[in-house]
Design an enzyme around this catalytic site. Sequence first.
Site, PDB file in Angstrom:
ATOM      1  N   TYR A   1     -43.721  25.047  16.463  1.00  0.00           N
ATOM      2  CA  TYR A   1     -44.548  23.883  16.790  1.00  0.00           C
ATOM      3  C   TYR A   1     -46.032  24.261  16.873  1.00  0.00           C
ATOM      4  O   TYR A   1     -46.911  23.532  16.407  1.00  0.00           O
ATOM      5  CB  TYR A   1     -44.057  23.301  18.111  1.00  0.00           C
ATOM      6  CG  TYR A   1     -44.626  21.956  18.506  1.00  0.00           C
ATOM      7  CD1 TYR A   1     -45.317  21.152  17.592  1.00  0.00           C
ATOM      8  CD2 TYR A   1     -44.447  21.459  19.800  1.00  0.00           C
ATOM      9  CE1 TYR A   1     -45.813  19.920  17.960  1.00  0.00           C
ATOM     10  CE2 TYR A   1     -44.939  20.229  20.180  1.00  0.00           C
ATOM     11  CZ  TYR A   1     -45.628  19.465  19.253  1.00  0.00           C
ATOM     12  OH  TYR A   1     -46.119  18.239  19.626  1.00  0.00           O
TER      13      TYR A   1
ATOM     14  N   LEU B   1     -47.684  26.476  15.230  1.00  0.00           N
ATOM     15  CA  LEU B   1     -48.258  26.628  13.891  1.00  0.00           C
ATOM     16  C   LEU B   1     -48.605  25.267  13.292  1.00  0.00           C
ATOM     17  O   LEU B   1     -49.658  25.102  12.664  1.00  0.00           O
ATOM     18  CB  LEU B   1     -47.279  27.374  12.987  1.00  0.00           C
ATOM     19  CG  LEU B   1     -47.736  27.634  11.547  1.00  0.00           C
ATOM     20  CD1 LEU B   1     -48.957  28.544  11.519  1.00  0.00           C
ATOM     21  CD2 LEU B   1     -46.599  28.244  10.727  1.00  0.00           C
ATOM     22  N   SER B   2     -47.732  24.277  13.500  1.00  0.00           N
ATOM     23  CA  SER B   2     -47.982  22.946  12.944  1.00  0.00           C
ATOM     24  C   SER B   2     -49.167  22.261  13.608  1.00  0.00           C
ATOM     25  O   SER B   2     -49.733  21.317  13.054  1.00  0.00           O
ATOM     26  CB  SER B   2     -46.729  22.071  13.085  1.00  0.00           C
ATOM     27  OG  SER B   2     -46.489  21.736  14.438  1.00  0.00           O
TER      28      SER B   2
ATOM     29  N   ASN C   1     -39.122  30.416  22.131  1.00  0.00           N
ATOM     30  CA  ASN C   1     -40.175  29.882  21.259  1.00  0.00           C
ATOM     31  C   ASN C   1     -41.409  29.444  22.030  1.00  0.00           C
ATOM     32  O   ASN C   1     -42.477  30.032  21.898  1.00  0.00           O
ATOM     33  CB  ASN C   1     -39.639  28.694  20.450  1.00  0.00           C
ATOM     34  CG  ASN C   1     -39.280  29.071  19.034  1.00  0.00           C
ATOM     35  OD1 ASN C   1     -39.334  30.230  18.657  1.00  0.00           O
ATOM     36  ND2 ASN C   1     -38.898  28.082  18.239  1.00  0.00           N
TER      37      ASN C   1
ATOM     38  N   THR D   1     -44.673  30.625  14.897  1.00  0.00           N
ATOM     39  CA  THR D   1     -44.409  30.056  13.569  1.00  0.00           C
ATOM     40  C   THR D   1     -43.683  28.719  13.664  1.00  0.00           C
ATOM     41  O   THR D   1     -43.210  28.207  12.650  1.00  0.00           O
ATOM     42  CB  THR D   1     -43.568  31.033  12.727  1.00  0.00           C
ATOM     43  OG1 THR D   1     -42.370  31.374  13.438  1.00  0.00           O
ATOM     44  CG2 THR D   1     -44.344  32.295  12.417  1.00  0.00           C
TER      45      THR D   1
ATOM     46  N   ASP E   1     -32.310  27.656  13.235  1.00  0.00           N
ATOM     47  CA  ASP E   1     -33.096  28.243  14.314  1.00  0.00           C
ATOM     48  C   ASP E   1     -32.822  27.562  15.654  1.00  0.00           C
ATOM     49  O   ASP E   1     -32.854  28.213  16.707  1.00  0.00           O
ATOM     50  CB  ASP E   1     -34.584  28.148  13.982  1.00  0.00           C
ATOM     51  CG  ASP E   1     -35.000  29.148  12.906  1.00  0.00           C
ATOM     52  OD1 ASP E   1     -34.173  30.003  12.533  1.00  0.00           O
ATOM     53  OD2 ASP E   1     -36.150  29.066  12.428  1.00  0.00           O
ATOM     54  N   GLY E   2     -32.543  26.266  15.629  1.00  0.00           N
ATOM     55  CA  GLY E   2     -32.227  25.556  16.868  1.00  0.00           C
ATOM     56  C   GLY E   2     -30.960  26.090  17.518  1.00  0.00           C
ATOM     57  O   GLY E   2     -30.874  26.191  18.748  1.00  0.00           O
TER      58      GLY E   2
END
EC number: 2.7.1.23
Length: 297
Positions: free
Chosen positions: A194, A196-197, A151, A192, A77-78
């Site tokens: 950072y 989300l965490s 993001n 979904t 994803d990065g």
Amino acid sequence: MQRKSIAIYGRAFNSSVVPYVEQLFSYLKEKDILVYIHSDFYDFLKQQFDCPKHFLLYYNHRDLPTDILFLLSLGGDGTMLSAVSLVRDSGIPIAGINFGRLGFLASIHKSKMIHALDSIFNGDYTLQARDLLEVSGDNKKIFGNDNFALNDITVFRHDTSSMITINAVLNGELLNAYWADGIIIATPTGSTAYSLSCGGPIIMPGSGNFVITPISPHNLNVRPIIISADSELELEIESRTEKYILSCDSKSETLETTTKLRIRRAPFRIHLIRLASDSFFSTLREKLLWGLDVRNY
């Protein structure tokens, strides 16, 4: 008949995936696909195996022809997020082959790469438009021309264990003075990640919303809030060090607290290639193990 052309982008990866890259290049040669490959990535690949010499090189977004079918991102994803800076507002779709771990954005598993590419070249896919965020400073040009994020945009404390105060004004009205380690402003795509965490909600792509998620707030009753994507957010930061960190996806800068921020929806969208078998909910079930008894793992 004019040859079909694609662009390829990637970053350094583990040598265990080299056979998949070789398989990809053999497939593209067999299909007589004209390939543009990022110069830095090509230099890396030449150190791994006998890389094809007929590829055309590009160095930045200005070198990409607008008539290519899509940009193929090789990595996780990065890598997909970095590819966004190359595609920018060109309208070129992005497809991602997952050489990483989670793969919310790079959704094509490397073992299913050839089947997926056959579907794409046959036109058996849909384009999913994703909103981006744009950040600007009132007294400083931030991130040059790369001041957008697929993001999230994050404000974080700098070089101190003390919390910072983030005064957030939404559409001209005070929203909150966040006393926290920082805050995250995330798109549905980034909901979904950072956010989300840190306890933020999952937002469906295309819902027309962003989410503001505090990072370790001092007041536990300060919760994430979903806002309209048409909103404009202004941030003023207070810190003992008179500095803070601003991140924009994988990019980051250290700024003085005298720099006020303005965050809003970017004036363009990114288009992701999605196969028929690749739905948002199936991705959630697979990546987040929804519906499974995790006690068995």
